[in-house]
Scaffold this motif. Structure first.
Motif, PDB file in Angstrom:
ATOM      1  N   ILE A 164       0.857  -1.191   0.000  1.00 20.16           N
ATOM      2  CA  ILE A 164       0.000   0.000   0.000  1.00 20.16           C
ATOM      3  C   ILE A 164       0.887   1.232   0.000  1.00 20.16           C
ATOM      4  N   ASN A 165       0.621   2.139  -0.910  1.00 21.46           N
ATOM      5  CA  ASN A 165       1.457   3.321  -1.057  1.00 21.46           C
ATOM      6  C   ASN A 165       0.560   4.534  -1.281  1.00 21.46           C
ATOM      7  N   GLY A 166       0.656   5.504  -0.392  1.00 22.65           N
ATOM      8  CA  GLY A 166      -0.169   6.699  -0.538  1.00 22.65           C
ATOM      9  C   GLY A 166      -1.070   6.897   0.660  1.00 22.65           C
ATOM     10  N   GLY A 167      -1.479   8.151   0.851  1.00 19.52           N
ATOM     11  CA  GLY A 167      -2.332   8.454   1.985  1.00 19.52           C
ATOM     12  C   GLY A 167      -1.536   8.524   3.277  1.00 19.52           C
ATOM     13  N   THR A 168      -2.234   8.638   4.378  1.00 15.22           N
ATOM     14  CA  THR A 168      -1.570   8.758   5.674  1.00 15.22           C
ATOM     15  C   THR A 168      -1.264   7.404   6.306  1.00 15.22           C
ATOM     16  N   GLY A 169      -1.884   6.356   5.807  1.00 16.91           N
ATOM     17  CA  GLY A 169      -1.693   5.046   6.411  1.00 16.91           C
ATOM     18  C   GLY A 169      -2.513   4.839   7.658  1.00 16.91           C
ATOM     19  N   GLN A 170      -3.469   5.727   7.897  1.00 17.21           N
ATOM     20  CA  GLN A 170      -4.308   5.626   9.083  1.00 17.21           C
ATOM     21  C   GLN A 170      -5.757   5.901   8.714  1.00 17.21           C
ATOM     22  N   PHE A 171      -6.669   5.091   9.265  1.00 18.48           N
ATOM     23  CA  PHE A 171      -8.104   5.250   9.020  1.00 18.48           C
ATOM     24  C   PHE A 171      -8.807   5.298  10.372  1.00 18.48           C
ATOM     25  N   ARG A 172      -9.349   6.446  10.728  1.00 16.76           N
ATOM     26  CA  ARG A 172     -10.068   6.608  11.992  1.00 16.76           C
ATOM     27  C   ARG A 172     -11.570   6.672  11.739  1.00 16.76           C
ATOM     28  N   GLY A 213     -23.699  -9.541   4.301  1.00 14.07           N
ATOM     29  CA  GLY A 213     -22.786  -9.603   5.429  1.00 14.07           C
ATOM     30  C   GLY A 213     -23.496  -9.890   6.742  1.00 14.07           C
ATOM     31  N   SER A 214     -22.772 -10.488   7.681  1.00 15.33           N
ATOM     32  CA  SER A 214     -23.342 -10.787   8.988  1.00 15.33           C
ATOM     33  C   SER A 214     -23.553  -9.500   9.777  1.00 15.33           C
ATOM     34  N   ASP A 215     -24.354  -9.580  10.818  1.00  8.15           N
ATOM     35  CA  ASP A 215     -24.642  -8.413  11.640  1.00  8.15           C
ATOM     36  C   ASP A 215     -23.358  -7.799  12.180  1.00  8.15           C
ATOM     37  N   GLY A 216     -23.265  -6.479  12.064  1.00  9.18           N
ATOM     38  CA  GLY A 216     -22.120  -5.769  12.608  1.00  9.18           C
ATOM     39  C   GLY A 216     -20.962  -5.602  11.653  1.00  9.18           C
ATOM     40  N   TRP A 217     -21.070  -6.122  10.426  1.00  8.42           N
ATOM     41  CA  TRP A 217     -19.934  -6.014   9.508  1.00  8.42           C
ATOM     42  C   TRP A 217     -19.627  -4.562   9.169  1.00  8.42           C
ATOM     43  N   ASP A 218     -20.649  -3.690   9.187  1.00  5.62           N
ATOM     44  CA  ASP A 218     -20.451  -2.293   8.803  1.00  5.62           C
ATOM     45  C   ASP A 218     -20.171  -1.380   9.995  1.00  5.62           C
ATOM     46  N   MET A 219     -19.830  -1.956  11.136  1.00 10.90           N
ATOM     47  CA  MET A 219     -19.437  -1.147  12.293  1.00 10.90           C
ATOM     48  C   MET A 219     -18.090  -0.481  12.004  1.00 10.90           C
ATOM     49  N   PRO A 220     -17.978   0.832  12.156  1.00 12.21           N
ATOM     50  CA  PRO A 220     -16.697   1.506  11.875  1.00 12.21           C
ATOM     51  C   PRO A 220     -15.581   1.002  12.779  1.00 12.21           C
ATOM     52  N   PHE A 221     -14.378   0.954  12.244  1.00 12.54           N
ATOM     53  CA  PHE A 221     -13.205   0.630  13.040  1.00 12.54           C
ATOM     54  C   PHE A 221     -12.715   1.899  13.738  1.00 12.54           C
ATOM     55  N   PRO A 222     -12.455   1.836  15.041  1.00 13.36           N
ATOM     56  CA  PRO A 222     -11.979   3.034  15.737  1.00 13.36           C
ATOM     57  C   PRO A 222     -10.689   3.593  15.143  1.00 13.36           C
ATOM     58  N   ASN A 223      -9.738   2.709  14.849  1.00 11.53           N
ATOM     59  CA  ASN A 223      -8.446   3.163  14.346  1.00 11.53           C
ATOM     60  C   ASN A 223      -7.738   2.010  13.650  1.00 11.53           C
ATOM     61  N   VAL A 224      -7.480   2.157  12.362  1.00  4.62           N
ATOM     62  CA  VAL A 224      -6.765   1.144  11.589  1.00  4.62           C
ATOM     63  C   VAL A 224      -5.468   1.745  11.067  1.00  4.62           C
ATOM     64  N   MET A 225      -4.365   1.081  11.364  1.00  2.00           N
ATOM     65  CA  MET A 225      -3.058   1.514  10.890  1.00  2.00           C
ATOM     66  C   MET A 225      -2.546   0.509   9.849  1.00  2.00           C
ATOM     67  N   VAL A 226      -2.095   1.031   8.719  1.00  2.00           N
ATOM     68  CA  VAL A 226      -1.483   0.182   7.704  1.00  2.00           C
ATOM     69  C   VAL A 226      -0.080  -0.192   8.177  1.00  2.00           C
ATOM     70  N   ARG A 227       0.210  -1.473   8.239  1.00  2.00           N
ATOM     71  CA  ARG A 227       1.526  -1.927   8.662  1.00  2.00           C
ATOM     72  C   ARG A 227       2.546  -1.697   7.554  1.00  2.00           C
ATOM     73  N   TYR A 228       3.789  -1.501   7.944  1.00  2.00           N
ATOM     74  CA  TYR A 228       4.833  -1.219   6.957  1.00  2.00           C
ATOM     75  C   TYR A 228       4.939  -2.362   5.957  1.00  2.00           C
ATOM     76  N   GLY A 229       4.858  -2.024   4.675  1.00  2.00           N
ATOM     77  CA  GLY A 229       4.972  -3.017   3.614  1.00  2.00           C
ATOM     78  C   GLY A 229       3.722  -3.835   3.375  1.00  2.00           C
ATOM     79  N   GLU A 230       2.659  -3.581   4.113  1.00  3.55           N
ATOM     80  CA  GLU A 230       1.437  -4.377   3.994  1.00  3.55           C
ATOM     81  C   GLU A 230       0.794  -4.194   2.627  1.00  3.55           C
ATOM     82  N   THR A 231       0.302  -5.285   2.068  1.00  2.00           N
ATOM     83  CA  THR A 231      -0.374  -5.237   0.769  1.00  2.00           C
ATOM     84  C   THR A 231      -1.868  -5.007   0.976  1.00  2.00           C
ATOM     85  N   PRO A 232      -2.577  -4.540  -0.058  1.00  2.00           N
ATOM     86  CA  PRO A 232      -4.032  -4.430   0.053  1.00  2.00           C
ATOM     87  C   PRO A 232      -4.680  -5.760   0.424  1.00  2.00           C
TER      88      PRO A 232
END
Length: 256
Positions: free
Chosen positions: A104-112, A136-155
């Motif tokens: 993954i390349n681009g953006g801040t690497g963080q999704f709040r 999708g099962s119940d709750g699949w669309d619950m927002p994630f509080p904070n997701v960080m892209v790990r270094y070198g992580e692929t989509p």
């Protein structure tokens, strides 16, 4: 005349290839390796001489006239020969294959506070791919509080680990777009012994534990602190498991 139901066509800019001795196209539904892939073997001398497929070539693959891989590409070409025989094998995958190799390349690497589909579509956009959830099962669309892209992580890696937190499995369609959740629709595939099964292998496994306990934490704040932030736990029971046996795991990411 060849049976049209048994023809595999590999369509490229340089022509269409049909002379195959072995054809294997896979679609997995597991968390690891849910892209479409193919393996083709050609051993006829005349076909080998005319086949100019090479790694990196873009291909469309059709089975019995139905396109099952669109805008895929060849990853490997392997030749095997001796004094009397010559065979070529080409392997590759669909368009989604690139998201298993490129970071993954681009953006801040963080999704709040983003939902799964918003995060997935953001990291897939550079590759011209999309993500959607079906039934999708119940709750699949619950927002994630904070997701960080790990270094070198692929989509692929990011989407896989987020889907695991929302009880979703993933697969890619013919165009490489990613779909998560049980496939909807009334039609089903029936496998009937003596009719459409060439070979099969079925395995049943006993799960030894009686319960599964998952623990997680979240960063503290003025409104979230103490045990509410540091001791987050969920538990599931396994029918038929050994009484008293428990499997404990840590969540891959901070969860509520």
């Amino acid at each position: 005349m060849p049976d049209p139901d048994l023809i595999c066509e590999v369509r490229t800019e340089g022509g269409t290839y049909r002379d195959w001795m072995q054809v294997q196209v896979e679609q997995n539904f597991m968390n690891e390796g849910w892209i479409r892939s193919f393996r083709l073997v050609c051993a006829e001398p005349s076909a080998v001489a005319s086949m100019k497929l090479k790694p990196g070539d873009r291909v469309d693959i059709a089975l019995a006239g139905q396109v099952v891989i669109q805008q895929g590409f060849i990853r490997d070409r392997q030749a095997v020969f001796d004094a009397n025989r010559h065979a070529v094998q080409v392997t590759g995958y669909g368009k989604a294959g690139l998201i298993t190799e490129a970071s993954i390349n681009g953006g801040t690497g963080q999704f709040r506070g983003f939902k799964l589909d918003a995060i997935a579509n953001s990291v897939l956009k550079p590759y011209g791919l999309t993500f959607r959830v079906q039934n999708g099962s119940d709750g699949w669309d619950m927002p994630f509080p904070n997701v960080m892209v790990r270094y070198g992580e692929t989509p692929f890696d990011l989407i896989s680990r987020l889907c695991r937190q929302r009880n979703l499995f993933s697969y890619s369609d013919a165009a490489g777009n990613v779909v998560a959740g049980p496939k909807t629709g009334s039609s089903m595939v029936a496998f009937v012994e003596g009719q459409n099964i060439l070979s099969a292998n079925c395995q049943l496994r006993h799960l030894a534990v009686e319960s599964l306990v998952s623990n997680s934490q979240q960063p503290g704040s003025d409104s979230l602190f103490g045990r509410s932030a540091s001791e987050i736990q969920a538990k599931a029971t396994v029918k038929g498991g050994t009484p008293g046996a428990t499997w404990k795991v840590l969540a891959e990411i901070p969860l509520n």
